[in-house]
Design an enzyme around this catalytic site. Structure first.
Site, PDB file in Angstrom:
ATOM      1  N   ASP A  95       0.844  -1.201   0.000  1.00 13.70           N
ATOM      2  CA  ASP A  95       0.000   0.000   0.000  1.00 13.70           C
ATOM      3  C   ASP A  95       0.875   1.246   0.000  1.00 13.70           C
ATOM      4  O   ASP A  95       2.014   1.205   0.471  1.00 13.70           O
ATOM      5  CB  ASP A  95      -0.840   0.095   1.282  1.00 13.70           C
ATOM      6  CG  ASP A  95      -1.700  -1.119   1.512  1.00 13.70           C
ATOM      7  OD1 ASP A  95      -2.016  -1.800   0.531  1.00 13.70           O
ATOM      8  OD2 ASP A  95      -2.031  -1.367   2.684  1.00 13.70           O
TER       9      ASP A  95
HETATM   10  N1  URA Z   1      -1.001  -5.951   4.047  1.00 13.55           N
HETATM   11  C1  URA Z   1      -1.506  -4.703   4.008  1.00 13.55           C
HETATM   12  O1  URA Z   1      -2.518  -4.415   4.615  1.00 13.55           O
HETATM   13  N2  URA Z   1      -0.862  -3.783   3.274  1.00 13.55           N
HETATM   14  C2  URA Z   1       0.278  -4.029   2.610  1.00 13.55           C
HETATM   15  O2  URA Z   1       0.840  -3.126   1.977  1.00 13.55           O
HETATM   16  C3  URA Z   1       0.791  -5.331   2.679  1.00 13.55           C
HETATM   17  C4  URA Z   1       0.127  -6.277   3.393  1.00 13.55           C
END
Ligand code: URA
Length: 239
Positions: free
Chosen positions: A106
């Site tokens: 993310d």
């Molecule tokens: N889980 C999440 O919530 N975000 C990420 O970027 C990776 C794993």
């Protein structure tokens, strides 16, 4: 393959532009000899012996790299704001075959991001069959309750709108509001949604390792190409 084609495919320029670079004598052998647009790779130079303006040619196709992704940049080719591609040499975005992220982190997640131009390798790393552990460190809005590790390990936790339960995951308490989470699959926003499912909220999330490969002392925003030993670390899970 002609050297001209390889260099153009690595994103240094169009064929016309790269032909001009040859004319200007900017493409040389490590021994200083000038190379020519018609030269064949391997016949006149091995990839690792080619220099562009005195600098080693970028890695050939089959590239696997790790980037220490900082918070605030996006795993996308086109988006508003900073992209992970902006942290690499600009020509990397023009490579053929294209360089893709292996899964995504993310925008607000930092840590180890793999990128490759090798589709087979990408699928091998991403496939749940490979059972490659991804380790995240999360800071949380509220203290842990104490039952989270058991719920995550159960193999019965089902996230909203997901038809199948999550694979068992391991969670270790680091501090009352900090945990290490080891996942064996990569569902959308998985770590954040898992903590939300147990009444908490992730404030910061950082991926520390993929298989046995960790960031080491690679600073945020920096990248490095991975060698055979690094690749083996990913698949064996051994540091
Ligand atoms: N889980 C999440 O919530 N975000 C990420 O970027 C990776 C794993």
């Amino acid at each position: 393959m002609k050297l001209l084609r390889r260099i153009a495919n690595l994103g240094y320029g169009s064929r016309k532009q790269v032909t001009e670079m040859f004319r200007e004598g900017r493409i040389t052998h490590a021994n200083g000899e000038v190379l020519y647009a018609d030269d064949m790779l391997d016949e006149h130079a091995r990839h690792e012996d080619v220099r562009v303006d005195g600098e080693p040619l970028d890695p050939p196709p089959g590239l696997l790299l790790m980037l220490h992704k900082p918070v605030g940049c996006t795993c996308s080719r086109k988006d508003q704001g900073q992209l992970v591609y902006d942290l690499l040499p600009p020509r990397f975005a023009l490579r053929d075959p294209v360089l893709s992220t292996v899964g995504r982190l993310d925008r607000e997640t930092s840590g180890l991001l793999l990128m490759t131009d090798d589709g087979v390798l990408l699928h091998r790393i991403q496939s749940p069959k490979g059972n490659i552990a991804k380790v995240y460190e999360a800071t949380l809005a509220r203290p842990l309750r104490g039952d989270e590790a058991k719920m995550f390990a159960s193999g019965k936790l089902r996230l909203e709108d997901e038809p199948t339960p999550l694979l068992p995951a391991e969670m270790e308490v680091l501090e009352p509001q900090r945990a290490r989470l080891t996942l064996h699959e990569g569902r959308y926003h998985q770590a954040r949604r898992m903590f939300a499912a147990v009444g908490n909220h992730v404030e910061t999330l950082h991926r520390a390792s993929v298989g046995g490969l960790s960031l080491g002392d690679l600073p945020a925003g920096q990248w490095r190409a991975l060698d055979e030993a690094d690749r083996a670390r990913i698949f064996t899970g051994m540091p």
